[in-house]
Design a protein around this motif. Structure first.
Motif, mmCIF file in Angstrom:
data_model
loop_
_atom_site.group_PDB
_atom_site.id
_atom_site.type_symbol
_atom_site.label_atom_id
_atom_site.label_comp_id
_atom_site.label_asym_id
_atom_site.label_seq_id
_atom_site.Cartn_x
_atom_site.Cartn_y
_atom_site.Cartn_z
ATOM 1 N N LEU A 74 7.378 -14.032 3.023
ATOM 2 C CA LEU A 74 7.849 -12.654 3.150
ATOM 3 C C LEU A 74 8.311 -12.166 1.786
ATOM 4 N N PRO A 75 8.062 -10.899 1.469
ATOM 5 C CA PRO A 75 8.555 -10.353 0.208
ATOM 6 C C PRO A 75 10.080 -10.401 0.193
ATOM 7 N N GLY A 76 10.645 -10.745 -0.922
ATOM 8 C CA GLY A 76 12.093 -10.778 -1.038
ATOM 9 C C GLY A 76 12.545 -11.877 -1.955
ATOM 10 N N GLY A 77 13.702 -12.410 -1.658
ATOM 11 C CA GLY A 77 14.316 -13.417 -2.506
ATOM 12 C C GLY A 77 15.414 -12.783 -3.325
ATOM 13 N N ASN A 78 15.507 -13.153 -4.595
ATOM 14 C CA ASN A 78 16.530 -12.526 -5.426
ATOM 15 C C ASN A 78 16.101 -11.100 -5.783
ATOM 16 N N SER A 99 15.363 -9.505 -8.568
ATOM 17 C CA SER A 99 14.205 -9.361 -9.456
ATOM 18 C C SER A 99 12.903 -9.656 -8.715
ATOM 19 N N ALA A 100 12.888 -10.722 -7.939
ATOM 20 C CA ALA A 100 11.688 -11.081 -7.187
ATOM 21 C C ALA A 100 11.345 -10.004 -6.163
ATOM 22 N N ALA A 101 12.367 -9.459 -5.503
ATOM 23 C CA ALA A 101 12.118 -8.396 -4.518
ATOM 24 C C ALA A 101 11.500 -7.167 -5.194
ATOM 25 N N HIS A 102 12.009 -6.811 -6.371
ATOM 26 C CA HIS A 102 11.419 -5.676 -7.106
ATOM 27 C C HIS A 102 10.009 -5.995 -7.571
ATOM 28 N N CYS A 103 9.753 -7.244 -7.892
ATOM 29 C CA CYS A 103 8.416 -7.656 -8.297
ATOM 30 C C CYS A 103 7.443 -7.560 -7.115
ATOM 31 N N HIS A 104 7.896 -7.961 -5.934
ATOM 32 C CA HIS A 104 7.057 -7.808 -4.728
ATOM 33 C C HIS A 104 6.774 -6.329 -4.466
ATOM 34 N N LEU A 105 7.783 -5.481 -4.640
ATOM 35 C CA LEU A 105 7.567 -4.044 -4.447
ATOM 36 C C LEU A 105 6.563 -3.512 -5.471
ATOM 37 N N ALA A 106 6.673 -3.954 -6.713
ATOM 38 C CA ALA A 106 5.710 -3.537 -7.739
ATOM 39 C C ALA A 106 4.297 -3.971 -7.346
ATOM 40 N N ARG A 107 4.171 -5.156 -6.746
ATOM 41 C CA ARG A 107 2.858 -5.631 -6.290
ATOM 42 C C ARG A 107 2.277 -4.699 -5.231
ATOM 43 N N ALA A 108 3.109 -4.278 -4.291
ATOM 44 C CA ALA A 108 2.631 -3.381 -3.231
ATOM 45 C C ALA A 108 2.234 -2.021 -3.813
ATOM 46 N N VAL A 109 3.023 -1.518 -4.750
ATOM 47 C CA VAL A 109 2.693 -0.243 -5.413
ATOM 48 C C VAL A 109 1.399 -0.404 -6.201
ATOM 49 N N CYS A 110 1.214 -1.561 -6.835
ATOM 50 C CA CYS A 110 -0.005 -1.827 -7.590
ATOM 51 C C CYS A 110 -1.226 -1.798 -6.678
ATOM 52 N N ARG A 111 -1.120 -2.399 -5.506
ATOM 53 C CA ARG A 111 -2.239 -2.381 -4.557
ATOM 54 C C ARG A 111 -2.567 -0.949 -4.116
ATOM 55 N N ARG A 112 -1.532 -0.138 -3.918
ATOM 56 C CA ARG A 112 -1.766 1.265 -3.544
ATOM 57 C C ARG A 112 -2.454 2.007 -4.690
ATOM 58 N N ALA A 113 -2.003 1.759 -5.917
ATOM 59 C CA ALA A 113 -2.633 2.390 -7.082
ATOM 60 C C ALA A 113 -4.099 1.963 -7.188
ATOM 61 N N GLU A 114 -4.346 0.702 -6.918
ATOM 62 C CA GLU A 114 -5.716 0.192 -6.953
ATOM 63 C C GLU A 114 -6.584 0.892 -5.903
ATOM 64 N N ARG A 115 -6.070 1.021 -4.678
ATOM 65 C CA ARG A 115 -6.836 1.704 -3.616
ATOM 66 C C ARG A 115 -7.135 3.150 -4.001
ATOM 67 N N GLN A 116 -6.144 3.834 -4.566
ATOM 68 C CA GLN A 116 -6.338 5.230 -4.963
ATOM 69 C C GLN A 116 -7.376 5.340 -6.075
ATOM 70 N N LEU A 117 -7.318 4.407 -7.019
ATOM 71 C CA LEU A 117 -8.281 4.436 -8.121
ATOM 72 C C LEU A 117 -9.686 4.103 -7.631
ATOM 73 N N ILE A 118 -9.797 3.214 -6.670
ATOM 74 C CA ILE A 118 -11.112 2.916 -6.085
ATOM 75 C C ILE A 118 -11.675 4.160 -5.404
ATOM 76 N N GLU A 119 -10.830 4.877 -4.699
ATOM 77 C CA GLU A 119 -11.284 6.122 -4.062
ATOM 78 C C GLU A 119 -11.795 7.111 -5.109
ATOM 79 N N LEU A 120 -11.091 7.242 -6.212
ATOM 80 C CA LEU A 120 -11.542 8.117 -7.298
ATOM 81 C C LEU A 120 -12.833 7.591 -7.913
ATOM 82 N N SER A 121 -12.905 6.290 -8.132
ATOM 83 C CA SER A 121 -14.084 5.688 -8.732
ATOM 84 C C SER A 121 -15.315 5.863 -7.846
ATOM 85 N N ASP A 122 -15.130 5.747 -6.539
ATOM 86 C CA ASP A 122 -16.252 5.944 -5.618
ATOM 87 C C ASP A 122 -16.835 7.347 -5.761
ATOM 88 N N ALA A 123 -15.975 8.317 -6.049
ATOM 89 C CA ALA A 123 -16.430 9.706 -6.202
ATOM 90 C C ALA A 123 -17.023 9.951 -7.589
#
Length: 190
Positions: A118-122, A124-148
């Motif tokens: 599960l995401p969490g822990g201390n 810093s680690a919790a913020h790092c997990h959140l950054a990972r989730a934001v990164c995945r969203r950014a990746e999905r959005q960029l893929i949508e743009l790239s497809d177009a």
């Protein structure tokens, strides 16, 4: 070039976006709801989240300098999107390769992962997990743009590898502070 003054953004507001449009670097105007602007916004949010993560680390923490390097790479990636010009140099492969090297170096310290965590822990680690989730969203959005637009292959690879790096970095931050990871417990009740 005598006494060239540094570029400054003295005036922050322009009122040009008051109608819901904004400009890319070369002047083309787009709706703020356009896929392109959404991609830029997701990259900006990711960079901000990494800044929050950095604020939780001591300046001499072993990962602090590399997170700053990542922030600079995200600005480079944003510049590529903002230019939206096929002649603008794309993010170089060595940035992706370096992420893999850094990821492998961190991962060698960690116990093998046999369960989902599960995401969490201390903090810093919790913020790092959140950054990972934001990164995945950014990746999905960029893929949508790239497809177009059929472009941005290197930035997509970079974001994909960055999300992997952030996952391992979160685990490393917990390991380093001796914070136990919480294993996922599937709900098996009827």
């Amino acid at each position: 070039m005598a006494n060239k003054k540094p570029h400054r953004l003295d005036k922050i507001y322009t009122r040009s976006g008051d109608t819901g449009k904004t400009s890319l670097a070369l002047g083309s105007r787009l709706s703020k709801a356009d896929k392109h602007i959404k991609s830029l916004g997701e990259i900006d949010e990711l960079n901000c989240q990494i800044g929050v993560l950095l604020a939780t680390l001591a300046a001499d923490h072993p990962l602090a300098n590399y997170f700053t390097t990542i922030q600079n790479s995200l600005f480079d990636l944003g510049a590529e999107l903002a230019m939206n010009d096929k002649d603008y140099p794309s993010l170089k492969q060595h940035f992706i390769d370096d992420l893999e090297v850094q990821l492998d170096q961190l991962n060698q310290h960690l116990p093998a992962l046999k369960e989902f965590i599960l995401p969490g822990g201390n903090l810093s680690a919790a913020h790092c997990h959140l950054a990972r989730a934001v990164c995945r969203r950014a990746e999905r959005q960029l893929i949508e743009l790239s497809d177009a637009q059929h472009c941005f292959a290197q930035p997509i690879k970079y974001l994909n590898r960055l999300s992997d790096y952030l996952f391992v970095a979160a685990r490393y931050l917990n390991w380093q502070s001796k914070t136990a990871e919480t294993l996922w417990q599937a709900n098996t009740t009827d």
